[in-house]
Scaffold this motif. Structure first.
Motif, PDB file in Angstrom:
ATOM      1  N   ALA A  42       0.839  -1.201   0.000  1.00 37.82           N
ATOM      2  CA  ALA A  42       0.000   0.000   0.000  1.00 37.82           C
ATOM      3  C   ALA A  42       0.874   1.251   0.000  1.00 37.82           C
ATOM      4  CB  ALA A  42      -0.935  -0.009   1.206  1.00 37.82           C
ATOM      5  N   HIS A  43       1.947   1.211   0.777  1.00 37.03           N
ATOM      6  CA  HIS A  43       2.861   2.361   0.844  1.00 37.03           C
ATOM      7  C   HIS A  43       3.583   2.556  -0.491  1.00 37.03           C
ATOM      8  CE1 HIS A  43       5.742   5.229   2.391  1.00 37.03           C
ATOM      9  NE2 HIS A  43       6.732   4.473   1.926  1.00 37.03           N
ATOM     10  N   GLN A  44       4.068   1.456  -1.074  1.00 35.23           N
ATOM     11  CA  GLN A  44       4.807   1.541  -2.327  1.00 35.23           C
ATOM     12  C   GLN A  44       3.926   2.017  -3.485  1.00 35.23           C
ATOM     13  OE1 GLN A  44       7.980   1.244  -2.773  1.00 35.23           O
ATOM     14  NE2 GLN A  44       8.592   0.482  -0.768  1.00 35.23           N
ATOM     15  N   PHE A  45       2.686   1.517  -3.539  1.00 29.61           N
ATOM     16  CA  PHE A  45       1.769   1.901  -4.610  1.00 29.61           C
ATOM     17  C   PHE A  45       1.095   3.244  -4.356  1.00 29.61           C
ATOM     18  CE2 PHE A  45       1.649  -2.722  -5.659  1.00 29.61           C
ATOM     19  CZ  PHE A  45       1.879  -2.635  -7.019  1.00 29.61           C
ATOM     20  N   GLY A  46       1.087   3.674  -3.108  1.00 32.74           N
ATOM     21  CA  GLY A  46       0.405   4.920  -2.769  1.00 32.74           C
ATOM     22  C   GLY A  46      -1.106   4.777  -2.775  1.00 32.74           C
ATOM     23  N   VAL A  47      -1.593   3.609  -2.316  1.00 30.07           N
ATOM     24  CA  VAL A  47      -3.033   3.342  -2.276  1.00 30.07           C
ATOM     25  C   VAL A  47      -3.405   2.794  -0.903  1.00 30.07           C
ATOM     26  CG1 VAL A  47      -3.116   2.854  -4.757  1.00 30.07           C
ATOM     27  CG2 VAL A  47      -2.729   0.976  -3.142  1.00 30.07           C
ATOM     28  N   SER A  48      -4.708   2.544  -0.701  1.00 28.04           N
ATOM     29  CA  SER A  48      -5.173   2.011   0.583  1.00 28.04           C
ATOM     30  C   SER A  48      -4.922   0.506   0.671  1.00 28.04           C
ATOM     31  CB  SER A  48      -6.667   2.271   0.756  1.00 28.04           C
ATOM     32  OG  SER A  48      -7.403   1.532  -0.196  1.00 28.04           O
ATOM     33  N   ARG A  49      -4.904  -0.003   1.886  1.00 30.58           N
ATOM     34  CA  ARG A  49      -4.732  -1.447   2.082  1.00 30.58           C
ATOM     35  C   ARG A  49      -5.912  -2.222   1.513  1.00 30.58           C
ATOM     36  NH1 ARG A  49      -3.351  -3.373   7.977  1.00 30.58           N
ATOM     37  NH2 ARG A  49      -3.518  -5.345   6.842  1.00 30.58           N
ATOM     38  N   SER A  50      -7.113  -1.632   1.562  1.00 30.57           N
ATOM     39  CA  SER A  50      -8.284  -2.332   1.027  1.00 30.57           C
ATOM     40  C   SER A  50      -8.143  -2.554  -0.476  1.00 30.57           C
ATOM     41  CB  SER A  50      -9.568  -1.552   1.330  1.00 30.57           C
ATOM     42  OG  SER A  50      -9.539  -0.279   0.704  1.00 30.57           O
ATOM     43  N   SER A  51      -7.555  -1.592  -1.188  1.00 33.10           N
ATOM     44  CA  SER A  51      -7.335  -1.750  -2.630  1.00 33.10           C
ATOM     45  C   SER A  51      -6.306  -2.845  -2.894  1.00 33.10           C
ATOM     46  CB  SER A  51      -6.860  -0.430  -3.245  1.00 33.10           C
ATOM     47  OG  SER A  51      -7.865   0.547  -3.190  1.00 33.10           O
ATOM     48  N   ILE A  52      -5.268  -2.878  -2.065  1.00 32.96           N
ATOM     49  CA  ILE A  52      -4.255  -3.930  -2.186  1.00 32.96           C
ATOM     50  C   ILE A  52      -4.886  -5.287  -1.924  1.00 32.96           C
ATOM     51  CG2 ILE A  52      -2.187  -4.915  -1.128  1.00 32.96           C
ATOM     52  CD1 ILE A  52      -1.544  -2.555  -2.892  1.00 32.96           C
ATOM     53  N   ARG A  53      -5.718  -5.360  -0.878  1.00 32.71           N
ATOM     54  CA  ARG A  53      -6.357  -6.629  -0.513  1.00 32.71           C
ATOM     55  C   ARG A  53      -7.247  -7.135  -1.650  1.00 32.71           C
ATOM     56  NH1 ARG A  53      -8.691  -4.892   3.785  1.00 32.71           N
ATOM     57  NH2 ARG A  53      -6.764  -5.028   4.976  1.00 32.71           N
ATOM     58  N   GLU A  54      -7.987  -6.229  -2.273  1.00 37.26           N
ATOM     59  CA  GLU A  54      -8.860  -6.601  -3.388  1.00 37.26           C
ATOM     60  C   GLU A  54      -8.040  -7.080  -4.585  1.00 37.26           C
ATOM     61  OE1 GLU A  54     -12.359  -4.664  -6.249  1.00 37.26           O
ATOM     62  OE2 GLU A  54     -11.486  -3.491  -4.604  1.00 37.26           O
ATOM     63  N   ALA A  55      -6.939  -6.398  -4.865  1.00 36.96           N
ATOM     64  CA  ALA A  55      -6.084  -6.787  -5.989  1.00 36.96           C
ATOM     65  C   ALA A  55      -5.455  -8.156  -5.754  1.00 36.96           C
ATOM     66  CB  ALA A  55      -4.992  -5.740  -6.202  1.00 36.96           C
ATOM     67  N   LEU A  56      -4.999  -8.401  -4.537  1.00 37.23           N
ATOM     68  CA  LEU A  56      -4.397  -9.696  -4.213  1.00 37.23           C
ATOM     69  C   LEU A  56      -5.425 -10.814  -4.325  1.00 37.23           C
ATOM     70  CD1 LEU A  56      -2.097  -8.794  -1.170  1.00 37.23           C
ATOM     71  CD2 LEU A  56      -1.447  -9.084  -3.577  1.00 37.23           C
ATOM     72  N   SER A  57      -6.659 -10.516  -3.957  1.00 33.80           N
ATOM     73  CA  SER A  57      -7.725 -11.504  -4.080  1.00 33.80           C
ATOM     74  C   SER A  57      -7.957 -11.860  -5.540  1.00 33.80           C
ATOM     75  CB  SER A  57      -9.012 -10.962  -3.457  1.00 33.80           C
ATOM     76  OG  SER A  57     -10.068 -11.876  -3.627  1.00 33.80           O
ATOM     77  N   MET A  58      -7.932 -10.853  -6.418  1.00 33.14           N
ATOM     78  CA  MET A  58      -8.104 -11.091  -7.851  1.00 33.14           C
ATOM     79  C   MET A  58      -6.954 -11.921  -8.412  1.00 33.14           C
ATOM     80  SD  MET A  58      -9.355  -7.216  -8.770  1.00 33.14           S
ATOM     81  CE  MET A  58      -9.310  -7.391 -10.560  1.00 33.14           C
TER      82      MET A  58
END
Length: 236
Positions: A42-58
């Motif tokens: 999330a820090h590296q991409f500059g986004v929220s953890r929820s967005s990271i979690r959704e992307a990892l799920s995909m």
């Protein structure tokens, strides 16, 4: 710091998926390598953890990454066949969807049967012959013959000896069976149609048995074209 592009567009999770796939293809994230934590990503991409979690799920659904209990998230060894995943394909319940799948089958199976006719061995021929006997028996019992039909087409893929073609057929099992169930259900009560399917399988098998790749392709094309015509003639 990792070479990661910051996310700009609205569909954040999809952009993250694309970026992680790019990093994997470039070798920044290697096969069997543990990915950074959600917080780090999330820090590296500059986004929220929820967005990271959704992307990892995909990515996990597409079998590009996997979560190992108590260890973290790792990059999987991706096979080409994994990109054709049953969950990504539409449920084949309507005529239009069945026609779309039939187009895909034509592209895949015509090439497959050509190779199978050139590479088949005695075990392959025995397996193919058994599926035809199963189809005949199922038809005599008044059944749709869908299972034997699917086994026949899968046996053709196995006769290629190409692990990617075989894996692709395995990944298509769910939708292939749905497609066959849809077409076979409309054959029930129509004796001529049901026995025509058996005859077409026998003709494909005869060409494979002779090692006649050209003839096998022609026979399969005719078989699939007949399926197409039956689908187009349906009212729903």
């Amino acid at each position: 710091m990792l070479e990661i592009n910051r996310i700009q567009k609205r569909k954040v999770s999809e952009e993250i998926v694309g970026e992680i796939k790019r990093l994997i293809s470039k070798g920044v994230f290697l096969t069997d390598q543990k990915l950074p934590s959600e917080t780090e990503l999330a820090h590296q991409f500059g986004v929220s953890r929820s967005s990271i979690r959704e992307a990892l799920s995909m990515l996990a659904s597409a079998e590009i990454i996997e979560t190992r209990q108590g260890e973290g998230t790792y990059v999987r060894k991706v096979q080409i066949g994994d990109y054709i995943h049953p969950l990504v394909l539409s449920m084949v319940t309507e005529k239009e969807q069945a026609l779309h799948l039939l187009e895909m089958r034509q592209i895949f199976e015509i090439g497959t049967v050509e190779i199978a006719a050139a590479r088949r061995n005695e075990n392959d021929l025995a397996e193919l012959k058994q599926t035809i006997l199963e189809l005949e028996m199922q038809l005599k019992l008044g059944e749709s013959g869908m299972e034997a039909d699917f086994h026949f087409h899968r046996a053709i893929a196995e006769a290629t000896k190409n692990p990617l073609l075989i894996q692709t057929m395995e990944n298509l099992t769910h939708v292939m069976k749905q497609s066959l169930e849809y077409t076979h259900s409309h054959n029930v009560g129509n004796t001529e149609r049901r026995w025509r399917v058996l005859k077409e399988h026998q003709e494909i098998f005869a060409c494979i048995e002779k090692g006649d790749s050209h003839g096998a392709v022609a026979a399969l094309k005719e078989h699939l074209e007949n399926v197409r015509n039956k689908l187009k003639a349906l009212d729903h």
